[in-house]
Design a protein around this motif. Structure first.
Motif, PDB file in Angstrom:
ATOM      1  N   ALA A 108     -15.944  15.021  31.237  1.00  0.00           N
ATOM      2  CA  ALA A 108     -16.485  15.028  29.875  1.00  0.00           C
ATOM      3  C   ALA A 108     -16.387  16.415  29.254  1.00  0.00           C
ATOM      4  O   ALA A 108     -15.993  16.564  28.090  1.00  0.00           O
ATOM      5  CB  ALA A 108     -17.931  14.544  29.886  1.00  0.00           C
ATOM      6  N   ILE A 109     -16.731  17.434  30.030  1.00  0.00           N
ATOM      7  CA  ILE A 109     -16.669  18.801  29.511  1.00  0.00           C
ATOM      8  C   ILE A 109     -15.228  19.234  29.283  1.00  0.00           C
ATOM      9  O   ILE A 109     -14.898  19.817  28.240  1.00  0.00           O
ATOM     10  CB  ILE A 109     -17.387  19.777  30.469  1.00  0.00           C
ATOM     11  CG1 ILE A 109     -18.893  19.490  30.472  1.00  0.00           C
ATOM     12  CG2 ILE A 109     -17.122  21.228  30.078  1.00  0.00           C
ATOM     13  CD1 ILE A 109     -19.682  20.320  31.465  1.00  0.00           C
ATOM     14  N   HIS A 110     -14.370  18.949  30.232  1.00  0.00           N
ATOM     15  CA  HIS A 110     -12.964  19.355  30.096  1.00  0.00           C
ATOM     16  C   HIS A 110     -12.321  18.708  28.871  1.00  0.00           C
ATOM     17  O   HIS A 110     -11.548  19.344  28.143  1.00  0.00           O
ATOM     18  CB  HIS A 110     -12.189  18.975  31.358  1.00  0.00           C
ATOM     19  CG  HIS A 110     -10.808  19.542  31.411  1.00  0.00           C
ATOM     20  ND1 HIS A 110      -9.821  19.015  32.223  1.00  0.00           N
ATOM     21  CD2 HIS A 110     -10.224  20.575  30.758  1.00  0.00           C
ATOM     22  CE1 HIS A 110      -8.714  19.713  32.062  1.00  0.00           C
ATOM     23  NE2 HIS A 110      -8.924  20.669  31.172  1.00  0.00           N
ATOM     24  N   ALA A 111     -12.648  17.435  28.623  1.00  0.00           N
ATOM     25  CA  ALA A 111     -11.985  16.688  27.559  1.00  0.00           C
ATOM     26  C   ALA A 111     -12.602  16.896  26.176  1.00  0.00           C
ATOM     27  O   ALA A 111     -12.020  16.463  25.178  1.00  0.00           O
ATOM     28  CB  ALA A 111     -11.996  15.195  27.892  1.00  0.00           C
ATOM     29  N   HIS A 112     -13.760  17.558  26.099  1.00  0.00           N
ATOM     30  CA  HIS A 112     -14.428  17.645  24.794  1.00  0.00           C
ATOM     31  C   HIS A 112     -13.703  18.576  23.831  1.00  0.00           C
ATOM     32  O   HIS A 112     -13.804  18.430  22.614  1.00  0.00           O
ATOM     33  CB  HIS A 112     -15.880  18.116  24.964  1.00  0.00           C
ATOM     34  CG  HIS A 112     -16.059  19.604  24.888  1.00  0.00           C
ATOM     35  ND1 HIS A 112     -15.900  20.442  25.987  1.00  0.00           N
ATOM     36  CD2 HIS A 112     -16.352  20.416  23.847  1.00  0.00           C
ATOM     37  CE1 HIS A 112     -16.105  21.693  25.615  1.00  0.00           C
ATOM     38  NE2 HIS A 112     -16.387  21.712  24.322  1.00  0.00           N
ATOM     39  N   SER A 113     -12.956  19.529  24.353  1.00  0.00           N
ATOM     40  CA  SER A 113     -12.394  20.605  23.546  1.00  0.00           C
ATOM     41  C   SER A 113     -11.184  20.167  22.730  1.00  0.00           C
ATOM     42  O   SER A 113     -10.257  19.532  23.248  1.00  0.00           O
ATOM     43  CB  SER A 113     -11.991  21.775  24.449  1.00  0.00           C
ATOM     44  OG  SER A 113     -11.235  22.732  23.743  1.00  0.00           O
ATOM     45  N   TYR A 114     -11.172  20.536  21.463  1.00  0.00           N
ATOM     46  CA  TYR A 114     -10.014  20.292  20.596  1.00  0.00           C
ATOM     47  C   TYR A 114      -8.812  21.080  21.085  1.00  0.00           C
ATOM     48  O   TYR A 114      -7.688  20.573  21.105  1.00  0.00           O
ATOM     49  CB  TYR A 114     -10.380  20.704  19.161  1.00  0.00           C
ATOM     50  CG  TYR A 114      -9.301  20.448  18.132  1.00  0.00           C
ATOM     51  CD1 TYR A 114      -9.187  19.205  17.513  1.00  0.00           C
ATOM     52  CD2 TYR A 114      -8.410  21.453  17.756  1.00  0.00           C
ATOM     53  CE1 TYR A 114      -8.203  18.955  16.554  1.00  0.00           C
ATOM     54  CE2 TYR A 114      -7.425  21.220  16.801  1.00  0.00           C
ATOM     55  CZ  TYR A 114      -7.328  19.975  16.214  1.00  0.00           C
ATOM     56  OH  TYR A 114      -6.354  19.740  15.267  1.00  0.00           O
ATOM     57  N   SER A 115      -9.052  22.312  21.513  1.00  0.00           N
ATOM     58  CA  SER A 115      -7.961  23.190  21.950  1.00  0.00           C
ATOM     59  C   SER A 115      -7.308  22.704  23.233  1.00  0.00           C
ATOM     60  O   SER A 115      -6.105  22.865  23.435  1.00  0.00           O
ATOM     61  CB  SER A 115      -8.486  24.620  22.147  1.00  0.00           C
ATOM     62  OG  SER A 115      -9.052  25.123  20.963  1.00  0.00           O
ATOM     63  N   ALA A 116      -8.104  22.093  24.129  1.00  0.00           N
ATOM     64  CA  ALA A 116      -7.570  21.640  25.417  1.00  0.00           C
ATOM     65  C   ALA A 116      -6.651  20.431  25.264  1.00  0.00           C
ATOM     66  O   ALA A 116      -5.734  20.232  26.060  1.00  0.00           O
ATOM     67  CB  ALA A 116      -8.711  21.308  26.371  1.00  0.00           C
ATOM     68  N   ASN A 117      -6.931  19.587  24.253  1.00  0.00           N
ATOM     69  CA  ASN A 117      -6.097  18.409  23.987  1.00  0.00           C
ATOM     70  C   ASN A 117      -6.002  17.486  25.204  1.00  0.00           C
ATOM     71  O   ASN A 117      -4.921  17.036  25.587  1.00  0.00           O
ATOM     72  CB  ASN A 117      -4.700  18.835  23.524  1.00  0.00           C
ATOM     73  CG  ASN A 117      -3.926  17.688  22.888  1.00  0.00           C
ATOM     74  OD1 ASN A 117      -4.519  16.762  22.333  1.00  0.00           O
ATOM     75  ND2 ASN A 117      -2.611  17.739  22.976  1.00  0.00           N
ATOM     76  N   ILE A 118      -7.170  17.206  25.815  1.00  0.00           N
ATOM     77  CA  ILE A 118      -7.259  16.315  26.972  1.00  0.00           C
ATOM     78  C   ILE A 118      -7.835  14.971  26.507  1.00  0.00           C
ATOM     79  O   ILE A 118      -8.956  14.922  26.002  1.00  0.00           O
ATOM     80  CB  ILE A 118      -8.171  16.902  28.069  1.00  0.00           C
ATOM     81  CG1 ILE A 118      -7.680  18.277  28.502  1.00  0.00           C
ATOM     82  CG2 ILE A 118      -8.271  15.946  29.249  1.00  0.00           C
ATOM     83  CD1 ILE A 118      -6.343  18.274  29.185  1.00  0.00           C
ATOM     84  N   PRO A 119      -7.122  13.849  26.653  1.00  0.00           N
ATOM     85  CA  PRO A 119      -7.658  12.549  26.230  1.00  0.00           C
ATOM     86  C   PRO A 119      -8.894  12.163  27.057  1.00  0.00           C
ATOM     87  O   PRO A 119      -8.830  12.184  28.295  1.00  0.00           O
ATOM     88  CB  PRO A 119      -6.504  11.575  26.497  1.00  0.00           C
ATOM     89  CG  PRO A 119      -5.285  12.434  26.573  1.00  0.00           C
ATOM     90  CD  PRO A 119      -5.738  13.740  27.149  1.00  0.00           C
TER      91      PRO A 119
END
Length: 217
Positions: A108-119
């Motif tokens: 959840a934390i990894h995917a929340h970021s706009y910059s990370a672009n993780i679905p």
């Protein structure tokens, strides 16, 4: 305000909040402070009540999603959510959380970021992403945009060409450009039905603000 007082905002997981708040980075960034966490939690809890998901996992993810802060203009910005997820796993592991729940918070934390672009692959991840992005738009998003621009040393807008009709958009130099380069795009990427409904209203508020802003200048 003490951690005990702050923890009341994270009911019904006040005790979890008391355990985690000391690990939250207290910086001079008013756009990513404890008030931001409280706002994101209020929205996340509303979405969870409508959409479902594990509130305990979601609460931990909200509290720790910015536990490693990287400045907007840093080359490490895209890794910020990965660094925060790693630190969150370490903190929660020390509190005795089970591996499945650690994985859920991590994602959840990894995917929340706009910059990370993780679905986002889980409901909790979709809710956290929606709640965090809702705080980036609407009237609060407008305030955060100009606050962050001030911290980064940007101007309000390009006096010669406010609407970027004859130049490239440059949101590192002009706060007003950030609405077109990013903020107006956020409403298209919401993951939950309830989040999309909230985003439409906040998006309309931003559009109206920019329209009136141009009128006044």
């Amino acid at each position: 305000m003490s951690f005990v007082q702050l923890s009341e905002a994270f009911a019904p997981y006040e005790e979890l909040a008391q355990d985690l708040l000391p690990h939250v980075v207290v910086s001079n960034d008013g756009a990513h402070d404890v008030a931001h966490l409280v706002r994101v939690y209020k929205v996340a809890r509303t979405l969870q009540e409508l959409e479902g998901g594990c509130l305990r996992v979601l609460t931990a993810a909200v509290l720790l999603h910015d536990c490693v802060q990287v400045e907007k203009n840093s080359p490490e910005r895209a890794r910020a959510s990965r660094l925060a997820a790693d630190k969150a796993r370490e903190i929660l592991s020390q509190l005795g959380w089970e591996e499945a729940d650690l994985d859920a918070v991590d994602h959840a934390i990894h995917a929340h970021s706009y910059s990370a672009n993780i679905p986002p692959q889980t409901l909790e991840a979709r809710i956290l992403q929606d709640a965090d992005r809702l705080d980036a738009i609407g009237f609060v998003g407008i305030a955060r945009c100009f606050y962050t621009a001030g911290r980064m040393g940007s101007s309000l807008y390009d006096a010669a060409d406010p609407q970027a009709q004859g130049r490239e958009l440059d949101d590192t130099s002009f706060a007003l450009d950030h609405f077109t380069t990013k903020l107006f795009k956020l409403s298209d990427g919401f993951q939950t039905r309830a989040g999309k409904d909230m985003a439409e209203l906040r998006h309309a508020r931003m559009r109206a603000f920019v329209e009136y802003f141009h009128e006044e200048i």
